[in-house]
Every structure is written in structure tokens, then in C-alpha cells.
Design a protein around this motif. Structure first.
Motif, PDB file in Angstrom:
ATOM      1  N   ASP A 236      72.824 -74.602  82.950  1.00 55.03           N
ATOM      2  CA  ASP A 236      72.342 -73.300  83.433  1.00 55.03           C
ATOM      3  C   ASP A 236      70.901 -73.064  83.013  1.00 55.03           C
ATOM      4  N   LEU A 237      70.567 -73.468  81.801  1.00 53.81           N
ATOM      5  CA  LEU A 237      69.204 -73.297  81.308  1.00 53.81           C
ATOM      6  C   LEU A 237      68.255 -74.284  81.996  1.00 53.81           C
ATOM      7  N   GLU A 238      68.683 -75.522  82.109  1.00 54.08           N
ATOM      8  CA  GLU A 238      67.826 -76.558  82.691  1.00 54.08           C
ATOM      9  C   GLU A 238      67.525 -76.290  84.166  1.00 54.08           C
ATOM     10  N   ASN A 239      68.470 -75.670  84.877  1.00 55.41           N
ATOM     11  CA  ASN A 239      68.310 -75.404  86.307  1.00 55.41           C
ATOM     12  C   ASN A 239      67.848 -73.991  86.606  1.00 55.41           C
ATOM     13  N   PHE A 240      67.485 -73.244  85.584  1.00 54.98           N
ATOM     14  CA  PHE A 240      67.116 -71.850  85.751  1.00 54.98           C
ATOM     15  C   PHE A 240      65.974 -71.689  86.766  1.00 54.98           C
ATOM     16  N   GLY A 241      66.193 -70.841  87.767  1.00 58.12           N
ATOM     17  CA  GLY A 241      65.161 -70.495  88.728  1.00 58.12           C
ATOM     18  C   GLY A 241      64.932 -71.478  89.848  1.00 58.12           C
ATOM     19  N   LYS A 242      65.651 -72.589  89.867  1.00 65.31           N
ATOM     20  CA  LYS A 242      65.391 -73.612  90.871  1.00 65.31           C
ATOM     21  C   LYS A 242      66.028 -73.314  92.232  1.00 65.31           C
ATOM     22  N   ASP A 243      66.863 -72.279  92.296  1.00 66.51           N
ATOM     23  CA  ASP A 243      67.562 -71.988  93.542  1.00 66.51           C
ATOM     24  C   ASP A 243      66.863 -70.954  94.412  1.00 66.51           C
ATOM     25  N   VAL A 244      65.683 -70.471  94.016  1.00 67.18           N
ATOM     26  CA  VAL A 244      64.951 -69.522  94.857  1.00 67.18           C
ATOM     27  C   VAL A 244      64.086 -70.311  95.844  1.00 67.18           C
ATOM     28  N   PRO A 245      63.638 -69.680  96.946  1.00 69.80           N
ATOM     29  CA  PRO A 245      62.843 -70.410  97.941  1.00 69.80           C
ATOM     30  C   PRO A 245      61.623 -71.128  97.375  1.00 69.80           C
ATOM     31  N   LEU A 246      60.948 -70.554  96.388  1.00 68.30           N
ATOM     32  CA  LEU A 246      59.789 -71.232  95.810  1.00 68.30           C
ATOM     33  C   LEU A 246      60.179 -72.366  94.871  1.00 68.30           C
ATOM     34  N   GLY A 247      61.468 -72.478  94.551  1.00 71.97           N
ATOM     35  CA  GLY A 247      61.972 -73.642  93.846  1.00 71.97           C
ATOM     36  C   GLY A 247      61.678 -73.715  92.368  1.00 71.97           C
ATOM     37  N   ARG A 248      61.288 -72.629  91.766  1.00 71.68           N
ATOM     38  CA  ARG A 248      60.950 -72.654  90.334  1.00 71.68           C
ATOM     39  C   ARG A 248      61.068 -71.251  89.742  1.00 71.68           C
ATOM     40  N   PRO A 249      61.247 -71.150  88.418  1.00 74.33           N
ATOM     41  CA  PRO A 249      61.171 -69.843  87.787  1.00 74.33           C
ATOM     42  C   PRO A 249      59.734 -69.335  87.773  1.00 74.33           C
ATOM     43  N   GLY A 250      59.573 -68.041  87.736  1.00 79.70           N
ATOM     44  CA  GLY A 250      58.247 -67.457  87.687  1.00 79.70           C
ATOM     45  C   GLY A 250      57.761 -67.274  86.267  1.00 79.70           C
ATOM     46  N   GLN A 251      56.481 -67.061  86.130  1.00 75.19           N
ATOM     47  CA  GLN A 251      55.865 -66.768  84.837  1.00 75.19           C
ATOM     48  C   GLN A 251      55.697 -65.249  84.699  1.00 75.19           C
ATOM     49  N   PRO A 252      55.749 -64.731  83.470  1.00 76.25           N
ATOM     50  CA  PRO A 252      55.502 -63.302  83.280  1.00 76.25           C
ATOM     51  C   PRO A 252      54.196 -62.833  83.918  1.00 76.25           C
ATOM     52  N   ALA A 253      53.179 -63.695  83.893  1.00 74.82           N
ATOM     53  CA  ALA A 253      51.876 -63.336  84.470  1.00 74.82           C
ATOM     54  C   ALA A 253      51.935 -63.141  85.972  1.00 74.82           C
ATOM     55  N   GLU A 254      53.019 -63.618  86.596  1.00 73.71           N
ATOM     56  CA  GLU A 254      53.166 -63.445  88.031  1.00 73.71           C
ATOM     57  C   GLU A 254      53.875 -62.139  88.382  1.00 73.71           C
ATOM     58  N   VAL A 255      54.391 -61.446  87.380  1.00 66.68           N
ATOM     59  CA  VAL A 255      55.107 -60.181  87.583  1.00 66.68           C
ATOM     60  C   VAL A 255      54.267 -58.980  87.154  1.00 66.68           C
ATOM     61  N   ALA A 256      53.587 -59.105  86.031  1.00 68.46           N
ATOM     62  CA  ALA A 256      52.910 -57.960  85.412  1.00 68.46           C
ATOM     63  C   ALA A 256      51.905 -57.239  86.312  1.00 68.46           C
ATOM     64  N   PRO A 257      51.152 -57.947  87.182  1.00 68.85           N
ATOM     65  CA  PRO A 257      50.216 -57.216  88.043  1.00 68.85           C
ATOM     66  C   PRO A 257      50.889 -56.171  88.928  1.00 68.85           C
ATOM     67  N   ALA A 258      52.182 -56.342  89.220  1.00 72.58           N
ATOM     68  CA  ALA A 258      52.896 -55.325  89.992  1.00 72.58           C
ATOM     69  C   ALA A 258      52.969 -54.010  89.224  1.00 72.58           C
TER      70      ALA A 258
END
Length: 285
Positions: A236-258
Motif C-alpha cells: 500500500d505504501l509502495e504503490n501510494f498515488g500510482k492509481d491516479v491519471p497522472l500516475g504518481r503521488p503529488g508533492q505538498p508544493a503542488e497543493v499549497a498554492p491553492a
């Protein structure tokens, strides 16, 4: 941003987790993020601001000129590091250590912020916990209570304590989740609290609209924060975030500007809304 390679061995033993023990280390702010005084001299009270999305919010707000009051539970090293990075941006930071499940502590945190800075312009409810369980029968009463008492009750406690200090054009921003919209079979209680946050945001926005206080939310998808290695393990940890269309988990820096957008005058005609930063999942709402 590049794909994040997460190893099974990165799991941590307790929540909310420690950022200084994570490999790879989350990206809290891009080097090329240029502030433009969007939040100059605003005073911001932020829960869960020592690491993860909260730390990233704090650094982006500091780069935009805001002063921070950060509530955190117990991660002293992370909190001190975040404070140092905020001060390196040329703004001020107040650390408030305590448990937001305690209403009296929440009141104290608001009052200490006012005492320290003399004003309050933005409240960000962000801290959360989660306890994965494959089936509803496996959700213990203790974890159920902790999840609700951490993830939604403090939103009421802090806003109730802060509302008398907020004025027209001030803002409240809440962190919900993609799980509130698409559900999560192994985070039923957590997703339920995030759904409650959506309703809280919409209802509170209507209540405060006449005062000119705007209330919005952000619904992150899978973001690489300390909460992840503190709650997941193995595959579950190793595959975290791989099932979204972009294929990877996001970084906090990609959320905070919102959050910067919702706290600034750029979003002056927006209230009761949720911004979805989730790697491409198409959801309603």
C-alpha cells in the motif's frame, strides 16, 4: 514534478508522522515560486503546520508576506525546522504545541495568536489523522472517536474561538479530501469526516457571507506527507498515488498554492467552494 519512488521500508510507527524521517523528503516549496505580497502582513492561524501540506502552506504564505501561528501536536523537530524556514522568508512564526481535540487548547491557541500579533486574518483547518481498516467491523471505537475528534470537531472549536476576531475580506480555509467525493473502502471513518468538512464549509460560508468572510476548502488527492508512511505499509505504501491519471503521488508544493489563492483577493468572488488538487481524478462537486 518527478515521480516519487517510495519504499516499503519507509513506514513509520505513529501518527501524524515525522517529515525529517522521510525518504524522499517532500517538496514543500519550489525554488522558482516567486511571492508577490499577495498576503503581506496577514496573520494566519494554521493547524498541522509543522509538516506535510501544512508546512507547505506555511512556507507559501510566508513567501507571500504573511505571519504564521502554527498549531502542532508533538513533532518538535519538524516544528522548529518549519519555523526556521518561515523566518528565513522574512516573516514571523509562532509555534503552538497542543492537542486540537481539546476545545480549551483551541481557544487558548486563538487567544495566544491575538496576543502575539494583535490580529487574525485567516484560519486554516488542516490537521488530520487516519486509521486504515479493510472492513467496517475492523474500525475500533477508539479509532473512530479519535478520527472524528481530530478531523472535524476542532474545525468548530477553532472557528468559534476565532470568529470574533475576523472581519470583512478575511478568510477560512478547510482541508477536506478526494475521499469525501469518491469514497474509500479502507478509510470509511476518515472519508466520512472529510465529507463532513465539505458540508461544514458550505454551511459556514452561507452563515458568514453577510459579514464578508469567505469560507472555502481544498480537497487534495494522494500527497506525499508524513501521514502516509505513518499509516500505510508494505505494498500500500509502495504503490501510494500510482492509481491516479497522472500516475504518481503529488508533492505538498503542488497543493499549497491553492490555499494562497483562496486566502488572497484573487478569489474575492468565491465562497463555499472546494478546489480539487488530486492528480486528475474526475469527481463531482
Amino acid at each position: 514534478m518527478k515521480d516519487i519512488q517510495i519504499k516499503k521500508s519507509e513506514e513509520q510507527s505513529s501518527q501524524p508522522g515525522q517529515e525529517n524521517k522521510m525518504t524522499p523528503e517532500p517538496i514543500s516549496i519550489r525554488d522558482n515560486y516567486n511571492g508577490s505580497d499577495k498576503l503581506k502582513d496577514k496573520v494566519v492561524l494554521l493547524t498541522g503546520g509543522d509538516s506535510g501540506i501544512g508546512k507547505s502552506i506555511a512556507l507559501h504564505f510566508a513567501r507571500e508576506g504573511a505571519h504564521l501561528a502554527i498549531i502542532y501536536l508533538s513533532e518538535d523537530d519538524d516544528a522548529r525546522q518549519t519555523m526556521a524556514e518561515i523566518e528565513n522568508e522574512g516573516t514571523r512564526c509562532l509555534l503552538l504545541k497542543g492537542d486540537i481535540k481539546d476545545e480549551e487548547f483551541c481557544k487558548k491557541a486563538v487567544n495566544e495568536t491575538i496576543s502575539h500579533y494583535g490580529s487574525l486574518n485567516c484560519v486554516i483547518n488542516n490537521a488530520a489523522m487516519q486509521f486504515p481498516a479493510e472492513h467496517i467491523e475492523e474500525i475500533t471505537s477508539a479509532n473512530l472517536h479519535t478520527t472524528f475528534e481530530t478531523n472535524i470537531y476542532p474545525y468548530f472549536y477553532i472557528v468559534k474561538a476565532a470568529i470574533g476576531f475576523l472581519n470583512e475580506n478575511d478568510t477560512i480555509i478547510n482541508t477536506t479530501s478526494v475521499t469525501a467525493y469518491r469514497g474509500s473502502e479502507h478509510l470509511i471513518d476518515y472519508a466520512s469526516t472529510k465529507g463532513a468538512i465539505v458540508s461544514f464549509t458550505r454551511s459556514l460560508s452561507k452563515s458568514l457571507a453577510k459579514k464578508g468572510i469567505r469560507v472555502n476548502a481544498v480537497a487534495p488527492g494522494p500527497i506525499w506527507t508524513p501521514l502516509i508512511p505513518a499509516t500505510f505499509n508494505g505494498e500500500d505504501l509502495e504503490n501510494f498515488g500510482k492509481d491516479v491519471p497522472l500516475g504518481r503521488p503529488g508533492q505538498p508544493a503542488e497543493v499549497a498554492p491553492a490555499y494562497v489563492y483562496l486566502a488572497s483577493q484573487d478569489s474575492s468572488y468565491m465562497t463555499g467552494q472546494v478546489l480539487h488538487v488530486n492528480g486528475g481524478e474526475i469527481i463531482g462537486g
